[in-house]
Design a protein around this motif. Sequence first.
Motif, PDB file in Angstrom:
ATOM      1  N   ASN A  18      52.809  36.168   1.101  1.00 28.72           N
ATOM      2  CA  ASN A  18      52.352  37.548   1.325  1.00 28.72           C
ATOM      3  C   ASN A  18      51.413  37.993   0.208  1.00 28.72           C
ATOM      4  O   ASN A  18      50.389  38.628   0.457  1.00 28.72           O
ATOM      5  CB  ASN A  18      53.554  38.497   1.331  1.00 28.72           C
ATOM      6  CG  ASN A  18      53.968  38.865   2.736  1.00 28.72           C
ATOM      7  OD1 ASN A  18      53.146  39.226   3.544  1.00 28.72           O
ATOM      8  ND2 ASN A  18      55.251  38.752   3.025  1.00 28.72           N
ATOM      9  N   SER A  21      48.122  36.111   0.540  1.00 25.95           N
ATOM     10  CA  SER A  21      47.310  36.570   1.668  1.00 25.95           C
ATOM     11  C   SER A  21      46.745  37.963   1.390  1.00 25.95           C
ATOM     12  O   SER A  21      45.604  38.257   1.762  1.00 25.95           O
ATOM     13  CB  SER A  21      48.070  36.504   2.994  1.00 25.95           C
ATOM     14  OG  SER A  21      49.135  37.394   2.973  1.00 25.95           O
ATOM     15  N   ALA A  22      47.491  38.798   0.691  1.00 27.65           N
ATOM     16  CA  ALA A  22      46.963  40.117   0.328  1.00 27.65           C
ATOM     17  C   ALA A  22      45.715  39.948  -0.534  1.00 27.65           C
ATOM     18  O   ALA A  22      44.707  40.641  -0.339  1.00 27.65           O
ATOM     19  CB  ALA A  22      48.023  40.917  -0.432  1.00 27.65           C
ATOM     20  N   VAL A  24      43.654  37.407  -0.519  1.00 26.88           N
ATOM     21  CA  VAL A  24      42.566  36.860   0.304  1.00 26.88           C
ATOM     22  C   VAL A  24      41.980  37.943   1.226  1.00 26.88           C
ATOM     23  O   VAL A  24      40.762  38.000   1.437  1.00 26.88           O
ATOM     24  CB  VAL A  24      43.064  35.639   1.118  1.00 26.88           C
ATOM     25  CG1 VAL A  24      42.020  35.174   2.117  1.00 26.88           C
ATOM     26  CG2 VAL A  24      43.443  34.502   0.176  1.00 26.88           C
ATOM     27  N   ILE A  25      42.831  38.804   1.733  1.00 27.46           N
ATOM     28  CA  ILE A  25      42.343  39.881   2.609  1.00 27.46           C
ATOM     29  C   ILE A  25      41.557  40.893   1.777  1.00 27.46           C
ATOM     30  O   ILE A  25      40.482  41.355   2.170  1.00 27.46           O
ATOM     31  CB  ILE A  25      43.537  40.552   3.338  1.00 27.46           C
ATOM     32  CG1 ILE A  25      44.120  39.571   4.365  1.00 27.46           C
ATOM     33  CG2 ILE A  25      43.098  41.853   4.030  1.00 27.46           C
ATOM     34  CD1 ILE A  25      45.486  39.956   4.898  1.00 27.46           C
ATOM     35  N   TYR A  26      42.063  41.192   0.601  1.00 22.94           N
ATOM     36  CA  TYR A  26      41.428  42.172  -0.277  1.00 22.94           C
ATOM     37  C   TYR A  26      40.073  41.671  -0.773  1.00 22.94           C
ATOM     38  O   TYR A  26      39.107  42.416  -0.870  1.00 22.94           O
ATOM     39  CB  TYR A  26      42.367  42.442  -1.452  1.00 22.94           C
ATOM     40  CG  TYR A  26      41.853  43.435  -2.462  1.00 22.94           C
ATOM     41  CD1 TYR A  26      41.761  44.790  -2.147  1.00 22.94           C
ATOM     42  CD2 TYR A  26      41.467  43.013  -3.740  1.00 22.94           C
ATOM     43  CE1 TYR A  26      41.294  45.691  -3.084  1.00 22.94           C
ATOM     44  CE2 TYR A  26      40.995  43.920  -4.667  1.00 22.94           C
ATOM     45  CZ  TYR A  26      40.905  45.261  -4.340  1.00 22.94           C
ATOM     46  OH  TYR A  26      40.445  46.150  -5.265  1.00 22.94           O
ATOM     47  N   PRO A  28      37.889  38.381   0.226  1.00 21.40           N
ATOM     48  CA  PRO A  28      37.792  37.139   1.007  1.00 21.40           C
ATOM     49  C   PRO A  28      37.164  35.966   0.257  1.00 21.40           C
ATOM     50  O   PRO A  28      37.464  34.816   0.554  1.00 21.40           O
ATOM     51  CB  PRO A  28      36.922  37.542   2.200  1.00 21.40           C
ATOM     52  CG  PRO A  28      37.125  39.019   2.324  1.00 21.40           C
ATOM     53  CD  PRO A  28      37.289  39.531   0.924  1.00 21.40           C
ATOM     54  N   TRP A  50      50.211  31.467   9.204  1.00 17.18           N
ATOM     55  CA  TRP A  50      49.467  32.711   9.412  1.00 17.18           C
ATOM     56  C   TRP A  50      48.009  32.414   9.758  1.00 17.18           C
ATOM     57  O   TRP A  50      47.401  33.116  10.566  1.00 17.18           O
ATOM     58  CB  TRP A  50      49.569  33.606   8.171  1.00 17.18           C
ATOM     59  CG  TRP A  50      50.920  34.247   8.023  1.00 17.18           C
ATOM     60  CD1 TRP A  50      51.801  34.513   9.042  1.00 17.18           C
ATOM     61  CD2 TRP A  50      51.551  34.680   6.825  1.00 17.18           C
ATOM     62  NE1 TRP A  50      52.940  35.088   8.538  1.00 17.18           N
ATOM     63  CE2 TRP A  50      52.821  35.212   7.184  1.00 17.18           C
ATOM     64  CE3 TRP A  50      51.191  34.682   5.494  1.00 17.18           C
ATOM     65  CZ2 TRP A  50      53.709  35.730   6.251  1.00 17.18           C
ATOM     66  CZ3 TRP A  50      52.071  35.203   4.556  1.00 17.18           C
ATOM     67  CH2 TRP A  50      53.323  35.720   4.932  1.00 17.18           C
ATOM     68  N   ASP A  55      45.760  35.292  11.593  1.00 19.58           N
ATOM     69  CA  ASP A  55      45.942  36.449  10.718  1.00 19.58           C
ATOM     70  C   ASP A  55      45.185  36.337   9.405  1.00 19.58           C
ATOM     71  O   ASP A  55      45.071  37.308   8.667  1.00 19.58           O
ATOM     72  CB  ASP A  55      47.429  36.637  10.394  1.00 19.58           C
ATOM     73  CG  ASP A  55      48.211  37.099  11.603  1.00 19.58           C
ATOM     74  OD1 ASP A  55      47.590  37.586  12.552  1.00 19.58           O
ATOM     75  OD2 ASP A  55      49.450  36.961  11.593  1.00 19.58           O
ATOM     76  N   LEU A  56      44.711  35.143   9.097  1.00 24.37           N
ATOM     77  CA  LEU A  56      44.185  34.889   7.758  1.00 24.37           C
ATOM     78  C   LEU A  56      43.059  33.871   7.834  1.00 24.37           C
ATOM     79  O   LEU A  56      43.140  32.910   8.611  1.00 24.37           O
ATOM     80  CB  LEU A  56      45.352  34.287   6.954  1.00 24.37           C
ATOM     81  CG  LEU A  56      45.407  34.374   5.457  1.00 24.37           C
ATOM     82  CD1 LEU A  56      45.243  35.810   4.985  1.00 24.37           C
ATOM     83  CD2 LEU A  56      46.758  33.824   4.985  1.00 24.37           C
ATOM     84  N   SER A  57      41.990  34.092   7.055  1.00 21.47           N
ATOM     85  CA  SER A  57      40.930  33.084   6.973  1.00 21.47           C
ATOM     86  C   SER A  57      40.629  32.774   5.513  1.00 21.47           C
ATOM     87  O   SER A  57      40.609  33.671   4.661  1.00 21.47           O
ATOM     88  CB  SER A  57      39.661  33.588   7.658  1.00 21.47           C
ATOM     89  OG  SER A  57      38.592  32.708   7.362  1.00 21.47           O
TER      90      SER A  57
END
Length: 241
Positions: A18, A21-22, A24-26, A28, A50, A55-57
């Motif tokens: 988590n 991934s936060a 990576v989302i924040y 990229p 994910w 949900d995730l790249s």
Amino acid sequence: MRIYQAETYQAMSRRAANIISAQVIYKPDCVLGLATGGTPVGTYQQLVEWFQKGDLSFAEVRSVNLDEYLGLSPHHEQSYRYFMQTNLFDHIDIKPENTHVLNGLAKDPAVECAAYNKLIRDLGGIDLQLLGMGRNGHIAFNEPGDDFGLETHLVSLTENTIEANARFFASRDEVPRHALSMGIKNIMNARRILIVVNGEEKAEAVYQAFCGPVTKQVPASVLQLHPDVTLVGDKAALHKL
Ligand code: GLP
């Protein structure tokens, strides 16, 4: 410092994933510092899941790994490059050219280490560094007594580490005696640090690292001096805190 105690290894892995991934989302195109060993395997599995769900790249993520055994080719099943390919990189959309692992076959380790330090700087530094911890409190392959001021360097592994890592090799004799490793200085320069620990055999090292004095004899204790550390562990590893 933030501490999350999870009930199980699976819950620990999900929490660590988590946090990654936060990041990576924040951001990229962040630079992720990645770790090997048994502990982060579940974290990588969760990230893969994910990614597969959409949900995730990781298409723009750059990665640098902590360390590599000296003398092992990237295709050797116990090399850390092989570990990263099979546990994570082969299953996500990270670009191969954006993944960096020290070359265990480097002819001149000093040149390889200097180039790695430059690479980390050229990437703009590490946004989030994932760490595991050895039973003797080592992080990456920074063994007890190693200087906190070191950057990437050639390491002689301690008997304790050779013993602990022998479970992955056919015999103890096959465990390499040397490795190339980011130094404590590279790790401490990361903007954020996420350290994952599980199992009773890590409990004493976790206690020494986070409740004891900051000392070279317990390399992970240096993390007490970092401004943004998150420790995620299962009950067995954290029960002495
Ligand atoms: C190796 C790695 C470390 C890792 C440690 C613990 O020595 N160089 O980066 O943290 O093992 O491994 P495990 O998670 O298998 O206990």
